[in-house]
Design a protein around this motif. Structure first.
Motif, PDB file in Angstrom:
ATOM      1  N   ALA A 185     -58.665 -46.609 -20.525  1.00  0.00           N
ATOM      2  CA  ALA A 185     -58.932 -45.558 -21.515  1.00  0.00           C
ATOM      3  C   ALA A 185     -59.181 -46.174 -22.893  1.00  0.00           C
ATOM      4  N   LEU A 186     -58.393 -47.167 -23.252  1.00  0.00           N
ATOM      5  CA  LEU A 186     -58.602 -47.838 -24.540  1.00  0.00           C
ATOM      6  C   LEU A 186     -59.938 -48.575 -24.561  1.00  0.00           C
ATOM      7  N   LYS A 187     -60.299 -49.200 -23.441  1.00  0.00           N
ATOM      8  CA  LYS A 187     -61.591 -49.885 -23.365  1.00  0.00           C
ATOM      9  C   LYS A 187     -62.753 -48.902 -23.501  1.00  0.00           C
ATOM     10  N   ALA A 188     -62.530 -47.670 -23.059  1.00  0.00           N
ATOM     11  CA  ALA A 188     -63.562 -46.633 -23.147  1.00  0.00           C
ATOM     12  C   ALA A 188     -63.562 -45.956 -24.520  1.00  0.00           C
ATOM     13  N   CYS A 189     -62.807 -46.535 -25.469  1.00  0.00           N
ATOM     14  CA  CYS A 189     -62.756 -46.086 -26.868  1.00  0.00           C
ATOM     15  C   CYS A 189     -61.937 -44.824 -27.111  1.00  0.00           C
ATOM     16  N   PHE A 190     -61.041 -44.478 -26.186  1.00  0.00           N
ATOM     17  CA  PHE A 190     -60.097 -43.412 -26.495  1.00  0.00           C
ATOM     18  C   PHE A 190     -59.006 -43.999 -27.372  1.00  0.00           C
ATOM     19  N   ASP A 191     -58.410 -43.164 -28.225  1.00  0.00           N
ATOM     20  CA  ASP A 191     -57.344 -43.640 -29.108  1.00  0.00           C
ATOM     21  C   ASP A 191     -55.998 -43.724 -28.397  1.00  0.00           C
ATOM     22  N   ASN A 192     -55.803 -42.854 -27.421  1.00  0.00           N
ATOM     23  CA  ASN A 192     -54.541 -42.857 -26.694  1.00  0.00           C
ATOM     24  C   ASN A 192     -54.759 -42.211 -25.341  1.00  0.00           C
ATOM     25  N   CYS A 193     -53.793 -42.389 -24.477  1.00  0.00           N
ATOM     26  CA  CYS A 193     -53.899 -41.881 -23.119  1.00  0.00           C
ATOM     27  C   CYS A 193     -52.493 -41.660 -22.584  1.00  0.00           C
ATOM     28  N   LEU A 204     -49.597 -48.338 -11.868  1.00  0.00           N
ATOM     29  CA  LEU A 204     -50.908 -47.724 -11.977  1.00  0.00           C
ATOM     30  C   LEU A 204     -51.154 -47.177 -13.385  1.00  0.00           C
ATOM     31  N   ALA A 205     -50.110 -46.750 -14.061  1.00  0.00           N
ATOM     32  CA  ALA A 205     -50.255 -46.159 -15.388  1.00  0.00           C
ATOM     33  C   ALA A 205     -50.814 -47.149 -16.400  1.00  0.00           C
ATOM     34  N   GLN A 206     -50.361 -48.366 -16.367  1.00  0.00           N
ATOM     35  CA  GLN A 206     -50.809 -49.362 -17.346  1.00  0.00           C
ATOM     36  C   GLN A 206     -52.305 -49.661 -17.232  1.00  0.00           C
ATOM     37  N   PRO A 207     -52.841 -49.902 -16.023  1.00  0.00           N
ATOM     38  CA  PRO A 207     -54.293 -50.117 -15.931  1.00  0.00           C
ATOM     39  C   PRO A 207     -55.109 -48.890 -16.365  1.00  0.00           C
ATOM     40  N   ILE A 208     -54.629 -47.691 -16.069  1.00  0.00           N
ATOM     41  CA  ILE A 208     -55.326 -46.480 -16.503  1.00  0.00           C
ATOM     42  C   ILE A 208     -55.344 -46.428 -18.029  1.00  0.00           C
ATOM     43  N   ILE A 217     -49.453 -36.910 -17.223  1.00  0.00           N
ATOM     44  CA  ILE A 217     -48.419 -35.889 -17.080  1.00  0.00           C
ATOM     45  C   ILE A 217     -48.436 -35.341 -15.659  1.00  0.00           C
ATOM     46  N   SER A 218     -47.327 -34.782 -15.257  1.00  0.00           N
ATOM     47  CA  SER A 218     -47.233 -34.103 -13.972  1.00  0.00           C
ATOM     48  C   SER A 218     -47.979 -32.779 -14.068  1.00  0.00           C
ATOM     49  N   LEU A 219     -48.574 -32.331 -12.970  1.00  0.00           N
ATOM     50  CA  LEU A 219     -49.238 -31.031 -12.988  1.00  0.00           C
ATOM     51  C   LEU A 219     -48.249 -29.897 -13.221  1.00  0.00           C
ATOM     52  N   ASP A 220     -46.982 -30.134 -12.951  1.00  0.00           N
ATOM     53  CA  ASP A 220     -45.964 -29.118 -13.245  1.00  0.00           C
ATOM     54  C   ASP A 220     -45.937 -28.786 -14.731  1.00  0.00           C
ATOM     55  N   ASP A 221     -46.284 -29.758 -15.572  1.00  0.00           N
ATOM     56  CA  ASP A 221     -46.294 -29.537 -17.020  1.00  0.00           C
ATOM     57  C   ASP A 221     -47.446 -28.635 -17.458  1.00  0.00           C
ATOM     58  N   MET A 222     -48.391 -28.369 -16.583  1.00  0.00           N
ATOM     59  CA  MET A 222     -49.539 -27.525 -16.914  1.00  0.00           C
ATOM     60  C   MET A 222     -49.304 -26.049 -16.597  1.00  0.00           C
ATOM     61  N   GLU A 223     -48.147 -25.721 -16.051  1.00  0.00           N
ATOM     62  CA  GLU A 223     -47.887 -24.344 -15.637  1.00  0.00           C
ATOM     63  C   GLU A 223     -47.988 -23.339 -16.777  1.00  0.00           C
ATOM     64  N   ILE A 224     -47.692 -23.736 -18.000  1.00  0.00           N
ATOM     65  CA  ILE A 224     -47.731 -22.801 -19.128  1.00  0.00           C
ATOM     66  C   ILE A 224     -49.075 -22.800 -19.855  1.00  0.00           C
ATOM     67  N   PHE A 225     -50.030 -23.598 -19.386  1.00  0.00           N
ATOM     68  CA  PHE A 225     -51.316 -23.742 -20.064  1.00  0.00           C
ATOM     69  C   PHE A 225     -52.043 -22.401 -20.198  1.00  0.00           C
ATOM     70  N   TRP A 247     -55.067 -31.796  -3.952  1.00  0.00           N
ATOM     71  CA  TRP A 247     -54.468 -33.102  -3.690  1.00  0.00           C
ATOM     72  C   TRP A 247     -53.887 -33.742  -4.946  1.00  0.00           C
ATOM     73  N   ALA A 248     -54.221 -33.226  -6.120  1.00  0.00           N
ATOM     74  CA  ALA A 248     -53.804 -33.856  -7.384  1.00  0.00           C
ATOM     75  C   ALA A 248     -52.304 -33.685  -7.626  1.00  0.00           C
ATOM     76  N   LYS A 249     -51.710 -34.698  -8.231  1.00  0.00           N
ATOM     77  CA  LYS A 249     -50.293 -34.657  -8.577  1.00  0.00           C
ATOM     78  C   LYS A 249     -50.078 -34.861 -10.070  1.00  0.00           C
ATOM     79  N   SER A 250     -51.023 -35.521 -10.722  1.00  0.00           N
ATOM     80  CA  SER A 250     -50.890 -35.851 -12.140  1.00  0.00           C
ATOM     81  C   SER A 250     -52.215 -35.605 -12.840  1.00  0.00           C
ATOM     82  N   LEU A 251     -52.125 -35.583 -14.162  1.00  0.00           N
ATOM     83  CA  LEU A 251     -53.302 -35.379 -14.987  1.00  0.00           C
ATOM     84  C   LEU A 251     -53.336 -36.461 -16.055  1.00  0.00           C
ATOM     85  N   VAL A 252     -54.476 -37.119 -16.182  1.00  0.00           N
ATOM     86  CA  VAL A 252     -54.658 -38.134 -17.204  1.00  0.00           C
ATOM     87  C   VAL A 252     -55.267 -37.434 -18.422  1.00  0.00           C
TER      88      VAL A 252
END
Length: 89
Positions: free
Chosen positions: A19-27, A11-15, A30-38, A71-76
């Motif tokens: 993102a590149l097709k939508a003109c983002f430079d990178n994508c 699933l990661a590769q199509p996402i 991450i796990s939502l656990d990585d957002m705990e310190i935000f 319900w979310a587990k990851s963040l794009v």
């Protein structure tokens, strides 16, 4: 367990490609656990530069994504460089 890992990678590769097709430079994903310190980091920045508080207050709602989307587990995360102009095909 390996099957779930393969599904996530599948699933990661199509996402990323969309993102590149939508003109983002990178994508990245991450796990939502990585957002705990935000929220703590936002508070540190606001204390260091009090003038930045209106900006950081406006994005602080993203500090607890699980509260808004249980319900979310990851963040794009998609990035772009504002000094570069491109148009989608």
């Amino acid at each position: 367990m390996k099957e779930k890992s393969t599904d996530r990678l599948g699933l990661a590769q199509p996402i990323y490609q969309e993102a590149l097709k939508a003109c983002f430079d990178n994508c990245g994903i991450i796990s939502l656990d990585d957002m705990e310190i935000f929220d703590a980091r936002l508070m540190e920045r606001m204390e260091a530069v009090p003038e930045s508080q209106p900006f950081y207050d406006s994005i602080r709602m993203n500090a607890d994504i699980r509260k808004r989307y249980p319900w979310a587990k990851s963040l794009v995360i998609c990035t772009t460089w504002y000094g570069k102009y491109r148009y989608p095909e």
